[in-house]
Scaffold this motif. Structure first.
Motif, PDB file in Angstrom:
ATOM      1  N   GLU A  18     -25.293  11.672 -52.263  1.00  0.00           N
ATOM      2  CA  GLU A  18     -25.342  11.764 -51.090  1.00  0.00           C
ATOM      3  C   GLU A  18     -26.304  13.182 -50.316  1.00  0.00           C
ATOM      4  O   GLU A  18     -26.778  13.480 -49.851  1.00  0.00           O
ATOM      5  N   HIS A  19     -26.882  13.720 -52.109  1.00  0.00           N
ATOM      6  CA  HIS A  19     -26.946  14.919 -52.099  1.00  0.00           C
ATOM      7  C   HIS A  19     -28.690  15.081 -51.569  1.00  0.00           C
ATOM      8  O   HIS A  19     -29.709  14.780 -51.894  1.00  0.00           O
ATOM      9  N   ASP A  20     -28.822  16.511 -50.701  1.00  0.00           N
ATOM     10  CA  ASP A  20     -29.930  16.550 -50.390  1.00  0.00           C
ATOM     11  C   ASP A  20     -31.072  17.334 -51.056  1.00  0.00           C
ATOM     12  O   ASP A  20     -30.343  18.248 -50.273  1.00  0.00           O
ATOM     13  N   PRO A  21     -32.049  17.741 -52.130  1.00  0.00           N
ATOM     14  CA  PRO A  21     -31.945  18.972 -52.659  1.00  0.00           C
ATOM     15  C   PRO A  21     -32.612  19.783 -51.677  1.00  0.00           C
ATOM     16  O   PRO A  21     -32.821  20.789 -52.437  1.00  0.00           O
ATOM     17  N   ASP A  22     -33.313  19.034 -50.525  1.00  0.00           N
ATOM     18  CA  ASP A  22     -34.372  20.287 -49.667  1.00  0.00           C
ATOM     19  C   ASP A  22     -33.349  20.755 -48.956  1.00  0.00           C
ATOM     20  O   ASP A  22     -34.165  21.426 -47.757  1.00  0.00           O
ATOM     21  N   LEU A  23     -32.239  20.504 -48.591  1.00  0.00           N
ATOM     22  CA  LEU A  23     -31.320  21.249 -47.400  1.00  0.00           C
ATOM     23  C   LEU A  23     -31.564  22.831 -47.928  1.00  0.00           C
ATOM     24  O   LEU A  23     -31.027  23.016 -49.033  1.00  0.00           O
ATOM     25  N   PRO A  24     -30.980  23.874 -47.365  1.00  0.00           N
ATOM     26  CA  PRO A  24     -30.896  25.354 -47.345  1.00  0.00           C
ATOM     27  C   PRO A  24     -29.688  25.272 -48.079  1.00  0.00           C
ATOM     28  O   PRO A  24     -29.107  24.966 -46.823  1.00  0.00           O
ATOM     29  N   GLY A  25     -29.499  26.230 -48.776  1.00  0.00           N
ATOM     30  CA  GLY A  25     -28.334  25.854 -49.006  1.00  0.00           C
ATOM     31  C   GLY A  25     -27.482  26.753 -50.154  1.00  0.00           C
ATOM     32  O   GLY A  25     -28.067  26.928 -50.906  1.00  0.00           O
ATOM     33  N   CYS A  26     -26.277  25.826 -50.601  1.00  0.00           N
ATOM     34  CA  CYS A  26     -25.484  25.653 -52.124  1.00  0.00           C
ATOM     35  C   CYS A  26     -24.565  24.862 -52.540  1.00  0.00           C
ATOM     36  O   CYS A  26     -24.223  24.397 -51.615  1.00  0.00           O
ATOM     37  N   ILE A  27     -23.969  24.648 -53.721  1.00  0.00           N
ATOM     38  CA  ILE A  27     -23.520  24.289 -53.984  1.00  0.00           C
ATOM     39  C   ILE A  27     -22.194  24.912 -54.508  1.00  0.00           C
ATOM     40  O   ILE A  27     -22.356  25.489 -55.711  1.00  0.00           O
ATOM     41  N   ILE A  28     -21.156  24.422 -54.149  1.00  0.00           N
ATOM     42  CA  ILE A  28     -19.427  24.801 -55.180  1.00  0.00           C
ATOM     43  C   ILE A  28     -19.341  24.223 -55.933  1.00  0.00           C
ATOM     44  O   ILE A  28     -18.526  23.005 -55.077  1.00  0.00           O
ATOM     45  N   LEU A  29     -18.428  23.954 -57.340  1.00  0.00           N
ATOM     46  CA  LEU A  29     -19.158  23.457 -58.653  1.00  0.00           C
ATOM     47  C   LEU A  29     -17.524  23.796 -58.808  1.00  0.00           C
ATOM     48  O   LEU A  29     -17.954  24.490 -59.477  1.00  0.00           O
ATOM     49  N   ASP A  30     -16.557  22.773 -59.028  1.00  0.00           N
ATOM     50  CA  ASP A  30     -15.633  22.970 -60.476  1.00  0.00           C
ATOM     51  C   ASP A  30     -16.115  22.568 -61.830  1.00  0.00           C
ATOM     52  O   ASP A  30     -17.065  21.848 -61.897  1.00  0.00           O
ATOM     53  N   VAL A  31     -15.911  23.416 -62.560  1.00  0.00           N
ATOM     54  CA  VAL A  31     -16.031  23.310 -63.523  1.00  0.00           C
ATOM     55  C   VAL A  31     -15.570  22.459 -64.773  1.00  0.00           C
ATOM     56  O   VAL A  31     -16.422  21.211 -65.167  1.00  0.00           O
ATOM     57  N   ALA A  32     -14.358  22.133 -64.457  1.00  0.00           N
ATOM     58  CA  ALA A  32     -13.765  20.939 -65.342  1.00  0.00           C
ATOM     59  C   ALA A  32     -13.441  20.022 -63.983  1.00  0.00           C
ATOM     60  O   ALA A  32     -11.817  19.411 -63.238  1.00  0.00           O
ATOM     61  N   MET A  33     -14.129  18.562 -63.811  1.00  0.00           N
ATOM     62  CA  MET A  33     -13.388  17.815 -63.126  1.00  0.00           C
ATOM     63  C   MET A  33     -13.669  16.306 -64.401  1.00  0.00           C
ATOM     64  O   MET A  33     -14.337  16.362 -65.684  1.00  0.00           O
ATOM     65  N   PRO A  34     -12.776  15.163 -64.064  1.00  0.00           N
ATOM     66  CA  PRO A  34     -12.992  14.404 -64.403  1.00  0.00           C
ATOM     67  C   PRO A  34     -14.471  13.164 -64.789  1.00  0.00           C
ATOM     68  O   PRO A  34     -15.050  13.585 -63.938  1.00  0.00           O
ATOM     69  N   GLY A  35     -14.388  12.556 -65.988  1.00  0.00           N
ATOM     70  CA  GLY A  35     -15.919  12.107 -65.284  1.00  0.00           C
ATOM     71  C   GLY A  35     -16.997  13.253 -65.682  1.00  0.00           C
ATOM     72  O   GLY A  35     -16.785  14.074 -66.738  1.00  0.00           O
ATOM     73  N   GLU A  36     -18.057  12.983 -65.106  1.00  0.00           N
ATOM     74  CA  GLU A  36     -19.531  14.646 -65.670  1.00  0.00           C
ATOM     75  C   GLU A  36     -18.669  15.968 -64.904  1.00  0.00           C
ATOM     76  O   GLU A  36     -18.241  15.967 -64.037  1.00  0.00           O
ATOM     77  N   SER A  37     -18.764  16.818 -65.520  1.00  0.00           N
ATOM     78  CA  SER A  37     -17.882  17.898 -66.253  1.00  0.00           C
ATOM     79  C   SER A  37     -19.056  18.548 -64.481  1.00  0.00           C
ATOM     80  O   SER A  37     -20.580  18.330 -64.870  1.00  0.00           O
ATOM     81  N   GLY A  38     -18.954  19.611 -64.325  1.00  0.00           N
ATOM     82  CA  GLY A  38     -19.451  20.485 -63.516  1.00  0.00           C
ATOM     83  C   GLY A  38     -20.788  20.796 -64.226  1.00  0.00           C
ATOM     84  O   GLY A  38     -21.677  20.789 -63.994  1.00  0.00           O
TER      85      GLY A  38
END
Length: 208
Positions: A44-64
């Motif tokens: 669902e990510h829209d890279p054109d929206l003004p904003g930011c991403i808060i991302l956890d470093v360690a997650m199952p599957g693909e890491s931060g």
């Protein structure tokens, strides 16, 4: 929530963290979008929206960190990333910052510290998106130049005099002046400095 509110994408596999951050950001007037995995975020990510991403470093599957690399590799890294981690890991934090992260915070994150980091990241994002729009506009204007105007443009931004451009292209100097004037108007450049700056913004300084 206003459509004009900056969007904060939240990616964390801990439901309690997602709930708490979603409430906090909504109360502060942001538009939070929570995701429990990197995959659901990417869908669902829209890279054109003004904003930011808060991302956890360690997650199952693909890491931060892996998600960070993917976003920047795909040119979708316009929204700065604020990493949050359950532990203060210096090598990981260094890697994240070298990868272009805006900040690296350790859980539990103080609300005021997080909100400050979000505001800084959003301001940075707005500057990035504005710069992208400006480059796109310059590229569009350059594409509308005729083939001869592009040749004159190349000579001008390379620092050549009208006479030198005329000799190189095998045309009259007065013809170069005409094409140069048209090029300046089409590129919306009021001076040679502005034309050179425009060329530099799209990687054409010194020629094309």
């Amino acid at each position: 929530m206003s459509d004009q509110s900056p969007t904060v994408f939240l990616v964390d596999d801990d439901p309690s963290v997602l709930r708490a951050l979603t409430r906090l950001l909504a109360l502060e007037g942001f538009n939070p979008r929570p995701y429990a995995s990197a995959q659901s975020f990417l869908e669902e990510h829209d890279p054109d929206l003004p904003g930011c991403i808060i991302l956890d470093v360690a997650m199952p599957g693909e890491s931060g960190l892996e998600l960070q690399s993917r976003l920047y590799a795909s040119q979708a890294g316009g929204q700065p990333i604020i990493f949050i981690s359950g532990q203060s890991d210096i090598p990981i934090s260094v890697s994240a910052m070298k990868g272009g992260a805006s900040d690296f915070l350790t859980k539990p994150v103080d609300d005021s510290v997080l909100l400050s980091a979000v505001r800084i990241a959003i301001d940075r994002c707005k500057d990035t998106l504005r710069s992208r729009r400006e480059r796109a506009s310059i590229k569009d204007r350059f594409a509308k130049l005729s083939a001869r105007e592009k040749e004159v443009f190349s000579g001008v931004v390379a620092g050549m005099l009208n006479k030198q451009i005329a000799n190189k292209l095998g045309i009259a100097e007065k013809t170069v002046k005409v094409h140069r004037g048209r090029t300046m108007r089409k590129m919306a450049a009021r001076s040679l400095a502005e034309l050179v700056l425009a060329a530099d913004r799209i990687g054409l300084a010194g020629g094309h």
